[in-house]
Design a protein around this motif. Structure first.
Motif, mmCIF file in Angstrom:
data_model
loop_
_atom_site.group_PDB
_atom_site.id
_atom_site.type_symbol
_atom_site.label_atom_id
_atom_site.label_comp_id
_atom_site.label_asym_id
_atom_site.label_seq_id
_atom_site.Cartn_x
_atom_site.Cartn_y
_atom_site.Cartn_z
ATOM 1 N N ASP A 94 71.300 97.271 19.262
ATOM 2 C CA ASP A 94 71.927 98.141 20.317
ATOM 3 C C ASP A 94 71.055 99.605 20.131
ATOM 4 N N LEU A 95 70.540 99.915 18.856
ATOM 5 C CA LEU A 95 69.438 101.210 18.809
ATOM 6 C C LEU A 95 68.239 100.952 19.364
ATOM 7 N N THR A 96 67.931 99.669 19.233
ATOM 8 C CA THR A 96 66.529 99.166 19.918
ATOM 9 C C THR A 96 66.738 99.250 21.274
ATOM 10 N N LEU A 97 67.834 98.691 21.693
ATOM 11 C CA LEU A 97 68.001 98.671 23.176
ATOM 12 C C LEU A 97 68.031 100.334 23.810
ATOM 13 N N ALA A 98 68.698 101.003 23.166
ATOM 14 C CA ALA A 98 68.871 102.491 23.505
ATOM 15 C C ALA A 98 67.467 103.031 23.234
ATOM 16 N N SER A 104 61.935 104.241 28.359
ATOM 17 C CA SER A 104 61.237 104.040 29.747
ATOM 18 C C SER A 104 61.866 105.037 30.597
ATOM 19 N N THR A 105 63.024 105.789 30.186
ATOM 20 C CA THR A 105 63.633 106.882 30.943
ATOM 21 C C THR A 105 62.575 107.987 30.679
ATOM 22 N N ALA A 107 59.121 107.808 30.009
ATOM 23 C CA ALA A 107 58.132 107.371 30.687
ATOM 24 C C ALA A 107 58.244 107.815 32.223
ATOM 25 N N THR A 108 59.249 107.528 32.616
ATOM 26 C CA THR A 108 59.638 107.667 34.277
ATOM 27 C C THR A 108 59.817 109.147 34.329
ATOM 28 N N SER A 109 60.551 109.786 33.375
ATOM 29 C CA SER A 109 60.454 111.304 33.631
ATOM 30 C C SER A 109 59.200 111.757 33.663
ATOM 31 N N THR A 110 58.238 111.602 32.631
ATOM 32 C CA THR A 110 57.146 111.975 32.383
ATOM 33 C C THR A 110 56.253 111.696 33.604
ATOM 34 N N SER A 111 56.231 110.578 34.238
ATOM 35 C CA SER A 111 55.490 110.140 35.368
ATOM 36 C C SER A 111 55.873 110.901 36.537
ATOM 37 N N GLN A 112 57.272 111.190 36.505
ATOM 38 C CA GLN A 112 57.798 112.049 37.723
ATOM 39 C C GLN A 112 57.364 113.676 37.667
#
Length: 194
Positions: A94-98, A104-105, A107-112
């Protein structure tokens, strides 16, 4: 060839002697762990104090448990450990998934953020260019207005000069006509046409 077998047997015998020296402690820890696991699995319900009942002598446990008891205790301990391991493994998944989701969030925020920063810089550059263009156009408007004022003044001066020249021309024509009229009269008088 028998030399390594003898060394191996001696090492195993030495290891067994070391482990047997601590067997009392290991057995005590195993019993304590079993008791703790049993209490954790089945918490005792509190009972009201019974002070009127005669106190019975606590039964002492068998100081040397039988191998079957040790085996059942080991199995219970193993079962508890396996359950704890499964719970921890589930938590790790669960922690690995989180963590993956957060990465990924992130990375997405960084690219945005990078995209928005570039767009902001482009917009600011365009705004500076527009401001410079407007300042240039304002200068051109001021120059055009100054030119129009100068042209207006020149036109006014030219009109005044033209009016002066027309007036001077009328005066000259009037004087010339007057002079020519006088001269025609004088010629007429001299020629006696009258």
């Amino acid at each position: 060839m028998s030399d390594w077998i003898e060394q191996y047997s001696a090492a195993l015998t030495e290891r067994d002697a070391r482990e047997q020296a601590h067997k009392v402690y290991i057995d005590a820890y195993t019993r304590l762990a079993d008791r703790t696991a049993t209490l954790a699995a089945n918490p005792p319900t509190p009972q009201p104090p019974t002070s009127n009942l005669p106190k019975s002598k606590p039964t002492s446990k068998d100081p040397d448990p039988t191998p079957n008891d040790l085996l059942s205790n080991l199995r219970a301990d193993l079962s508890t450990t396996q359950k704890a391991r499964q719970t921890l493994a589930t938590q790790v998944v669960d922690l690995t998934l989180a963590l993956t989701t957060l990465h990924s969030t992130s990375a997405t925020s960084t690219s945005q953020l990078a995209l928005l920063t570039r767009q902001k810089a482009d917009t600011e550059r365009k705004l500076r260019d527009r401001d410079e263009e407007l300042r240039g156009k304002d200068r051109m408007v001021v120059l055009a207005q100054d030119e129009m004022v100068a042209q207006g003044l020149q036109l006014s001066l030219a009109e005044q000069k033209g009016e002066g020249l027309r007036r001077e021309n009328r005066e000259l024509v009037a004087r010339w006509m007057d002079r020519m009229g006088k001269e025609a009269e004088r010629v007429n008088r001299d020629s006696k046409w009258e």
